[in-house]
Motif scaffolding. Structure first.
Motif, PDB file in Angstrom:
ATOM      1  N   ASN A  13      34.510  37.387  33.943  1.00 49.07           N
ATOM      2  CA  ASN A  13      35.745  38.129  34.194  1.00 49.07           C
ATOM      3  C   ASN A  13      36.926  37.180  34.302  1.00 49.07           C
ATOM      4  OD1 ASN A  13      34.871  41.087  35.034  1.00 49.07           O
ATOM      5  ND2 ASN A  13      33.371  39.634  35.817  1.00 49.07           N
ATOM      6  N   HIS A  56      36.202  37.108  44.508  1.00 55.12           N
ATOM      7  CA  HIS A  56      35.005  36.803  45.298  1.00 55.12           C
ATOM      8  C   HIS A  56      34.179  35.744  44.583  1.00 55.12           C
ATOM      9  CE1 HIS A  56      33.560  39.819  42.465  1.00 55.12           C
ATOM     10  NE2 HIS A  56      32.300  39.660  42.843  1.00 55.12           N
ATOM     11  N   ASP A  60      30.105  35.350  37.871  1.00 52.98           N
ATOM     12  CA  ASP A  60      30.844  35.930  36.743  1.00 52.98           C
ATOM     13  C   ASP A  60      32.353  35.962  37.000  1.00 52.98           C
ATOM     14  OD1 ASP A  60      29.949  37.927  38.675  1.00 52.98           O
ATOM     15  OD2 ASP A  60      30.670  39.502  37.340  1.00 52.98           O
ATOM     16  N   HIS A  61      32.778  35.556  38.213  1.00 57.15           N
ATOM     17  CA  HIS A  61      34.206  35.544  38.541  1.00 57.15           C
ATOM     18  C   HIS A  61      34.756  34.135  38.775  1.00 57.15           C
ATOM     19  CE1 HIS A  61      34.485  39.982  39.036  1.00 57.15           C
ATOM     20  NE2 HIS A  61      33.178  39.804  39.142  1.00 57.15           N
ATOM     21  N   ASP A 141      34.166  45.261  41.147  1.00 61.63           N
ATOM     22  CA  ASP A 141      33.082  44.896  42.050  1.00 61.63           C
ATOM     23  C   ASP A 141      33.270  45.598  43.390  1.00 61.63           C
ATOM     24  OD1 ASP A 141      33.482  42.862  39.942  1.00 61.63           O
ATOM     25  OD2 ASP A 141      31.627  42.044  40.764  1.00 61.63           O
ATOM     26  N   HIS A 189      28.319  48.320  42.787  1.00 59.16           N
ATOM     27  CA  HIS A 189      29.355  48.552  41.775  1.00 59.16           C
ATOM     28  C   HIS A 189      29.636  50.048  41.656  1.00 59.16           C
ATOM     29  CE1 HIS A 189      29.683  44.494  40.078  1.00 59.16           C
ATOM     30  NE2 HIS A 189      28.406  44.364  40.411  1.00 59.16           N
ATOM     31  N   HIS A 214      35.171  45.937  33.955  1.00 59.92           N
ATOM     32  CA  HIS A 214      33.822  45.574  34.457  1.00 59.92           C
ATOM     33  C   HIS A 214      32.767  46.625  34.081  1.00 59.92           C
ATOM     34  CE1 HIS A 214      30.950  43.326  36.852  1.00 59.92           C
ATOM     35  NE2 HIS A 214      31.875  42.536  37.357  1.00 59.92           N
TER      36      HIS A 214
HETATM   37 ZN   LIG Z   1      31.375  40.962  38.774  1.00 56.49          ZN
END
Ligand SMILES: [Zn+2]
Ligand SMILES: [Zn+2]
Length: 276
Positions: A13, A56, A60-61, A141, A189, A214
């Motif tokens: 992301n 966070h 993936d971030h 998220d 999610h 997302h």
């Molecule tokens: Zn994520």
């Protein structure tokens, strides 16, 4: 304000925001070379970035956050909980801690943060505000959308909001039950259904751009989300620009403009004020 989702989903992301000469990345889930490639797809370059802001600590971030920040000598803004739960080394990388539920300046932008419910240490969503008062919300998220998050994101000109999975696809899919349960929990999610219910609460006359983000690669499909969102907008008689963020390429540029007349411009942040 320019917003360009560079990639969105559990494989990474990153969202580029730009206004009044300030360019920032919200989340940095791709390495510096891949981020640079995707910025070029929207006519920008890595050197346009002046800060990285993290929601966070999930990989993936943050995968590219440190390498990008070090390469450009720019700071990473994050909560103390995110820093402590991550592998980011504040001795090596410039970090700026922000309090959850606070407002802080990043160049010419103001960032309003609000805590979210997710299985991370201290996760946040944001409203990014430009000098002319244009406000863009970004939240992904989320296991559950409570009143505080709805209040925080309501009244935005642009909204980038998670629509993660189709419940039936998730239930019938191949994920192990423990993972299915985590995704469906209040700290997982947002399903498409819950996402649309939340968006419905945030629809108002100011909203000009809505982009769903997302999306799960395995348990969702762009066409399902697009149909649900278009149906929701049609039922409420709302006309706006609707986007679905892609995972593997930059989605393009959203130019979010205020529907309401611009506020009188705030003086540039660093101009010397006259003393009386
Ligand atoms: Zn994520
Ligand atoms: Zn996460």
């Amino acid at each position: 304000m320019i917003v360009a989702p560079l990639g969105s989903g559990s494989a990474g992301n990153a969202y580029y925001f730009e206004s009044d000469g300030t360019g920032i990345l919200v989340d940095a889930g791709f390495g510096s070379r891949e981020t640079s490639r995707r910025l070029e797809q929207v006519g920008r370059k890595l050197a346009d970035l002046q800060a990285v802001i993290l929601t966070h600590e999930h990989y993936d971030h943050i995968r590219g956050a440190e390498s990008i920040a070090r390469k450009l000598s720019i700071p990473i803004y994050l909560t103390r909980g995110t820093l402590e739960a991550s592998t980011i080394d504040p001795a090596q990388t410039r970090t700026v801690i922000f309090d959850i539920n606070s407002t802080f300046p990043v160049g010419e932008l103001n960032v309003h943060s609000c805590r979210t419910l997710h299985d991370a240490a201290e996760p946040a969503c944001f409203v990014i505000e430009a000098r002319d008062g244009t406000r863009v919300g970004i939240a992904s998220d989320l296991g559950y959308v409570d009143d505080a998050v709805v209040r925080h994101l309501r009244g935005c000109d642009g909204l980038f909001f998670e629509s993660n999975h189709d419940l039936d696809m998730l239930r019938m899919g191949t994920y192990p039950w423990s993972l299915k349960r985590r995704i469906m929990s209040r700290f997982g999610h947002l399903s498409n259904d819950d996402s649309m219910l939340a968006v419905q609460r945030m629809l108002d006359a100011d909203l000009k751009t809505l982009c769903m983000i997302h999306l799960s690669q395995k348990n969702n499909h762009e066409s399902i989300v697009r149909d649900m969102a278009s149906g929701l907008l049609a039922r409420h008689g709302v006309q706006l620009e609707l986007g679905i963020a892609a995972q593997f390429e930059a989605t393009g540029i959203f130019d979010v403009v205020r529907r309401r007349p611009a506020r009188p411009p705030v003086p540039a942040r660093y101009t010397q004020m006259a003393l009386f």
